[in-house]
Design a protein around this motif. Structure first.
Motif, short mmCIF file in Angstrom:
data_model
loop_
_atom_site.label_atom_id
_atom_site.label_comp_id
_atom_site.label_asym_id
_atom_site.label_seq_id
_atom_site.Cartn_x
_atom_site.Cartn_y
_atom_site.Cartn_z
N ALA A 1 -6.90 -63.83 -36.11
CA ALA A 1 -8.18 -63.32 -35.60
C ALA A 1 -7.91 -61.99 -34.92
O ALA A 1 -7.17 -61.93 -33.94
N GLU A 2 -8.46 -60.93 -35.48
CA GLU A 2 -8.33 -59.60 -34.90
C GLU A 2 -9.64 -59.27 -34.19
O GLU A 2 -10.66 -59.00 -34.84
N VAL A 3 -9.61 -59.31 -32.86
CA VAL A 3 -10.81 -59.12 -32.05
C VAL A 3 -10.90 -57.66 -31.63
O VAL A 3 -9.94 -57.10 -31.08
N TYR A 4 -12.06 -57.05 -31.89
CA TYR A 4 -12.28 -55.64 -31.56
C TYR A 4 -13.03 -55.46 -30.25
O TYR A 4 -12.83 -54.47 -29.56
N SER A 5 -13.92 -56.38 -29.92
CA SER A 5 -14.65 -56.28 -28.66
C SER A 5 -15.16 -57.66 -28.25
O SER A 5 -15.37 -58.53 -29.09
N ASN A 6 -15.31 -57.82 -26.94
CA ASN A 6 -15.83 -59.05 -26.36
C ASN A 6 -16.93 -58.72 -25.36
O ASN A 6 -16.86 -57.68 -24.70
N ALA A 7 -17.91 -59.61 -25.25
CA ALA A 7 -18.94 -59.51 -24.21
C ALA A 7 -19.19 -60.92 -23.69
O ALA A 7 -19.40 -61.84 -24.49
N VAL A 8 -19.13 -61.09 -22.38
CA VAL A 8 -19.32 -62.41 -21.76
C VAL A 8 -20.56 -62.37 -20.89
O VAL A 8 -20.77 -61.42 -20.13
N LYS A 9 -21.37 -63.42 -21.00
CA LYS A 9 -22.54 -63.61 -20.12
C LYS A 9 -22.44 -65.00 -19.52
O LYS A 9 -22.02 -65.94 -20.19
N PHE A 10 -22.85 -65.11 -18.28
CA PHE A 10 -22.82 -66.40 -17.58
C PHE A 10 -24.23 -66.84 -17.24
O PHE A 10 -25.05 -66.03 -16.81
N ILE A 11 -24.48 -68.13 -17.45
CA ILE A 11 -25.73 -68.76 -17.07
C ILE A 11 -25.34 -70.07 -16.39
O ILE A 11 -24.96 -71.03 -17.07
N GLY A 12 -25.35 -70.07 -15.07
CA GLY A 12 -24.90 -71.25 -14.34
C GLY A 12 -23.45 -71.57 -14.67
O GLY A 12 -22.58 -70.71 -14.56
N ASN A 13 -23.21 -72.80 -15.12
CA ASN A 13 -21.85 -73.22 -15.45
C ASN A 13 -21.54 -73.03 -16.94
O ASN A 13 -20.64 -73.66 -17.47
N THR A 14 -22.29 -72.14 -17.58
CA THR A 14 -22.12 -71.87 -19.01
C THR A 14 -21.72 -70.41 -19.21
O THR A 14 -22.29 -69.52 -18.58
N ALA A 15 -20.74 -70.20 -20.08
CA ALA A 15 -20.32 -68.85 -20.45
C ALA A 15 -20.54 -68.67 -21.94
O ALA A 15 -20.18 -69.55 -22.74
N VAL A 16 -21.15 -67.55 -22.32
CA VAL A 16 -21.37 -67.22 -23.72
C VAL A 16 -20.52 -65.99 -24.03
O VAL A 16 -20.69 -64.94 -23.39
#
Length: 148
Positions: A81-96
């Motif tokens: 898996a070659e990852v070029y970018s990541n974006a994380v969002k949090f909603i309570g105890n959930t991470a997307v």
């Protein structure tokens, strides 16, 4: 007044630092997951995958037990898996986590390289992050990864 402003600045910096640290924790956990998938390390994956997790692929949707069986049996081998970018969002105890990536895999004995936007949903229960959902969305962009 000066003390109040300094205190507020300190609180804001601490919150920002904690948020960045938690984002990094999710990104690092995802990176470990991709390595475990490449290594077919189903013991570590079984701990990471939530019992109610779902996996959405181009060829179907299934739960934790089937995903573990597919990895263990080699029906899908997530080679790289070659990852070029990541974006994380949090909603309570959930991470997307959204990851723009190229995936090199062997699927049903055939080599495949695809560009994906992968969505990973993590939930935190009892102080531990678990993967609750993983979706592969094929991108229309060309593969960036150089395979030679």
């Amino acid at each position: 007044m000066k003390t109040t402003i300094l205190s507020l600045t300190f609180v804001i910096l601490c919150i920002g630092s904690a948020s960045a640290q938690t984002e990094n924790e999710i990104i690092q956990l995802s990176a470990k997951k991709w390595q475990w998938m490449s290594d077919k390390n189903v013991d570590s994956l079984s701990v990471l995958f939530h019992d109610k997790s779902d996996f959405v692929h181009m060829g179907g949707t299934w739960g934790k037990a089937r995903e573990i069986d597919i990895i263990k049996g080699g029906f899908i081998w997530y080679k790289k898996a070659e990852v070029y970018s990541n974006a994380v969002k949090f909603i309570g105890n959930t991470a997307v986590l959204l990851s723009d990536m190229d995936l090199v895999a062997v699927v049903g004995g055939n080599d495949a390289i695809n560009s994906f936007m992968v969505t990973e949903v993590y939930v935190k229960e009892n102080g531990q992050w678990s993967l609750a959902q993983l979706t592969f969305s094929k991108l229309s962009r060309p593969v960036k990864l150089k395979t030679n």
